[in-house]
Design a protein around this motif. Structure first.
Motif, PDB file in Angstrom:
ATOM      1  N   PHE A  91       0.809  -1.213   0.000  1.00 53.15           N
ATOM      2  CA  PHE A  91       0.000   0.000   0.000  1.00 53.15           C
ATOM      3  C   PHE A  91       0.845   1.266   0.000  1.00 53.15           C
ATOM      4  N   GLY A  92       2.157   1.123   0.140  1.00 53.76           N
ATOM      5  CA  GLY A  92       3.017   2.302   0.222  1.00 53.76           C
ATOM      6  C   GLY A  92       2.723   3.119   1.472  1.00 53.76           C
ATOM      7  N   ALA A  93       2.214   2.453   2.510  1.00 54.06           N
ATOM      8  CA  ALA A  93       1.864   3.136   3.755  1.00 54.06           C
ATOM      9  C   ALA A  93       3.025   3.026   4.740  1.00 54.06           C
ATOM     10  N   GLY A  94       3.001   3.885   5.735  1.00 55.75           N
ATOM     11  CA  GLY A  94       4.010   3.846   6.788  1.00 55.75           C
ATOM     12  C   GLY A  94       3.793   2.654   7.697  1.00 55.75           C
ATOM     13  N   GLU A  95       4.633   2.538   8.693  1.00 55.77           N
ATOM     14  CA  GLU A  95       4.569   1.431   9.636  1.00 55.77           C
ATOM     15  C   GLU A  95       3.238   1.425  10.385  1.00 55.77           C
ATOM     16  N   THR A  96       2.759   0.228  10.708  1.00 48.94           N
ATOM     17  CA  THR A  96       1.501   0.115  11.450  1.00 48.94           C
ATOM     18  C   THR A  96       1.672   0.661  12.859  1.00 48.94           C
ATOM     19  N   VAL A  97       0.600   1.259  13.363  1.00 50.17           N
ATOM     20  CA  VAL A  97       0.574   1.776  14.727  1.00 50.17           C
ATOM     21  C   VAL A  97      -0.568   1.080  15.461  1.00 50.17           C
ATOM     22  N   PRO A  98      -0.563   1.065  16.770  1.00 47.23           N
ATOM     23  CA  PRO A  98      -1.647   0.402  17.505  1.00 47.23           C
ATOM     24  C   PRO A  98      -3.014   1.000  17.182  1.00 47.23           C
ATOM     25  N   GLY A  99      -4.013   0.118  17.098  1.00 45.57           N
ATOM     26  CA  GLY A  99      -5.376   0.549  16.843  1.00 45.57           C
ATOM     27  C   GLY A  99      -6.096  -0.385  15.890  1.00 45.57           C
ATOM     28  N   VAL A 100      -7.290   0.042  15.489  1.00 46.30           N
ATOM     29  CA  VAL A 100      -8.145  -0.751  14.611  1.00 46.30           C
ATOM     30  C   VAL A 100      -8.051  -0.210  13.188  1.00 46.30           C
ATOM     31  N   TYR A 101      -7.944  -1.118  12.220  1.00 45.76           N
ATOM     32  CA  TYR A 101      -7.861  -0.777  10.804  1.00 45.76           C
ATOM     33  C   TYR A 101      -9.084  -1.340  10.090  1.00 45.76           C
ATOM     34  N   THR A 102      -9.682  -0.544   9.214  1.00 49.18           N
ATOM     35  CA  THR A 102     -10.844  -0.971   8.433  1.00 49.18           C
ATOM     36  C   THR A 102     -10.401  -1.186   6.988  1.00 49.18           C
ATOM     37  N   VAL A 103     -10.792  -2.316   6.396  1.00 49.00           N
ATOM     38  CA  VAL A 103     -10.438  -2.652   5.013  1.00 49.00           C
ATOM     39  C   VAL A 103     -11.726  -2.734   4.200  1.00 49.00           C
ATOM     40  N   VAL A 104     -11.867  -1.871   3.209  1.00 43.92           N
ATOM     41  CA  VAL A 104     -13.021  -1.918   2.310  1.00 43.92           C
ATOM     42  C   VAL A 104     -12.519  -2.359   0.939  1.00 43.92           C
ATOM     43  N   TRP A 105     -13.076  -3.468   0.455  1.00 41.20           N
ATOM     44  CA  TRP A 105     -12.734  -3.994  -0.862  1.00 41.20           C
ATOM     45  C   TRP A 105     -13.760  -3.494  -1.865  1.00 41.20           C
ATOM     46  N   SER A 106     -13.282  -3.099  -3.053  1.00 40.90           N
ATOM     47  CA  SER A 106     -14.188  -2.629  -4.104  1.00 40.90           C
ATOM     48  C   SER A 106     -13.660  -3.060  -5.466  1.00 40.90           C
ATOM     49  N   ASP A 107     -14.529  -2.970  -6.465  1.00 42.15           N
ATOM     50  CA  ASP A 107     -14.153  -3.258  -7.838  1.00 42.15           C
ATOM     51  C   ASP A 107     -13.332  -2.077  -8.356  1.00 42.15           C
ATOM     52  N   SER A 108     -12.141  -2.338  -8.896  1.00 44.11           N
ATOM     53  CA  SER A 108     -11.270  -1.247  -9.355  1.00 44.11           C
ATOM     54  C   SER A 108     -11.855  -0.459 -10.514  1.00 44.11           C
ATOM     55  N   ARG A 109     -12.556  -1.125 -11.395  1.00 40.81           N
ATOM     56  CA  ARG A 109     -13.071  -0.440 -12.595  1.00 40.81           C
ATOM     57  C   ARG A 109     -14.283   0.438 -12.292  1.00 40.81           C
ATOM     58  N   SER A 110     -15.248  -0.090 -11.553  1.00 39.74           N
ATOM     59  CA  SER A 110     -16.494   0.648 -11.317  1.00 39.74           C
ATOM     60  C   SER A 110     -16.512   1.381  -9.977  1.00 39.74           C
ATOM     61  N   GLY A 111     -15.653   0.965  -9.038  1.00 34.48           N
ATOM     62  CA  GLY A 111     -15.668   1.539  -7.706  1.00 34.48           C
ATOM     63  C   GLY A 111     -16.744   0.946  -6.816  1.00 34.48           C
ATOM     64  N   ALA A 112     -17.496  -0.038  -7.317  1.00 34.82           N
ATOM     65  CA  ALA A 112     -18.579  -0.659  -6.546  1.00 34.82           C
ATOM     66  C   ALA A 112     -18.012  -1.374  -5.331  1.00 34.82           C
ATOM     67  N   PRO A 113     -18.557  -1.096  -4.131  1.00 29.06           N
ATOM     68  CA  PRO A 113     -18.075  -1.791  -2.938  1.00 29.06           C
ATOM     69  C   PRO A 113     -18.439  -3.270  -2.970  1.00 29.06           C
ATOM     70  N   LEU A 114     -17.538  -4.107  -2.426  1.00 28.32           N
ATOM     71  CA  LEU A 114     -17.740  -5.553  -2.423  1.00 28.32           C
ATOM     72  C   LEU A 114     -17.932  -6.099  -1.022  1.00 28.32           C
ATOM     73  N   THR A 115     -17.041  -5.743  -0.106  1.00 34.72           N
ATOM     74  CA  THR A 115     -17.148  -6.209   1.272  1.00 34.72           C
ATOM     75  C   THR A 115     -16.228  -5.393   2.157  1.00 34.72           C
ATOM     76  N   CYS A 116     -16.363  -5.608   3.446  1.00 29.07           N
ATOM     77  CA  CYS A 116     -15.560  -4.888   4.432  1.00 29.07           C
ATOM     78  C   CYS A 116     -15.005  -5.884   5.435  1.00 29.07           C
ATOM     79  N   ASP A 117     -13.817  -5.601   5.933  1.00 27.48           N
ATOM     80  CA  ASP A 117     -13.161  -6.433   6.926  1.00 27.48           C
ATOM     81  C   ASP A 117     -12.247  -5.512   7.731  1.00 27.48           C
ATOM     82  N   GLY A 118     -11.400  -6.074   8.532  1.00 27.31           N
ATOM     83  CA  GLY A 118     -10.477  -5.251   9.284  1.00 27.31           C
ATOM     84  C   GLY A 118      -9.580  -6.069  10.179  1.00 27.31           C
ATOM     85  N   PHE A 119      -8.720  -5.381  10.900  1.00 37.71           N
ATOM     86  CA  PHE A 119      -7.792  -6.038  11.803  1.00 37.71           C
ATOM     87  C   PHE A 119      -7.364  -5.037  12.875  1.00 37.71           C
TER      88      PHE A 119
END
Length: 174
Positions: free
Chosen positions: A143-171
């Motif tokens: 993701f080219g993101a910096g180092e992880t820090v403590p806390g909750v992360y939300t992951v939203v998956w979507s279709d790259s072409r249309s932008g339509a959301p597919l599902t959500c998860d997290g860690f």
């Protein structure tokens, strides 16, 4: 539609609009039903444009206690969407493997994972999804993101072409 997953601000906004219509239409207010509808629509647009929690705002957050996102992401494309993320808290600085699959093998296009960290910053990465194979990404490296820090992360998956959301998860990171 109001559900048990509906964000409280959305419920308040909808109930307020109904109350406005019910009370205003019962008294002599001088506004036609069309004018009232336009007034409500303008209020909703202003709420969405202001960045405040309200109708139309993408405010989905992952809840690690329930392993679910609130409000839930309803897929806009057909498929048997399944995602994977760590269910035990990851250590700070450790890479986190994320994955998505369509168990019905209906989707064979690139997908986008957008990860929002505890600081509110979002980073995205694209992966190829073919048939019922898993598309996998490592956070933060892919993701080219910096180092992880403590806390909750939300992951939203979507279709790259249309932008339509597919599902959500997290860690969670310790």
């Amino acid at each position: 539609m109001l559900t048990t997953e509906t964000h409280p601000w959305r419920t308040v906004a909808l109930c307020g609009a109904v109350l406005l219509l019910a009370t205003a239409c019962g008294e002599g207010h001088g506004h036609s039903p069309r004018q009232l509808s336009e007034m409500i629509a303008e209020t909703v647009r202003e709420s969405a444009d202001s960045g405040l929690p309200g109708l139309g705002m993408p405010d989905t957050l992952f809840d690690p206690a329930r392993y679910a996102c609130t409000p839930a992401v309803d897929p806009e494309l057909p498929g048997g969407w399944r995602s994977v993320a760590p269910r035990a808290a990851a250590g700070g600085g450790e890479p986190v493997e994320l994955g998505l699959t369509d168990s019905e093998a209906e989707h064979s296009d690139p997908v986008l994972a957008s990860v929002t960290g505890p600081d509110g910053e979002t980073a995205s990465a694209e992966a190829d999804l073919t048939g019922d194979a898993w598309a996998r990404l490592d956070y933060p490296e892919d993701f080219g993101a910096g180092e992880t820090v403590p806390g909750v992360y939300t992951v939203v998956w979507s279709d790259s072409r249309s932008g339509a959301p597919l599902t959500c998860d997290g860690f969670e990171v310790e």
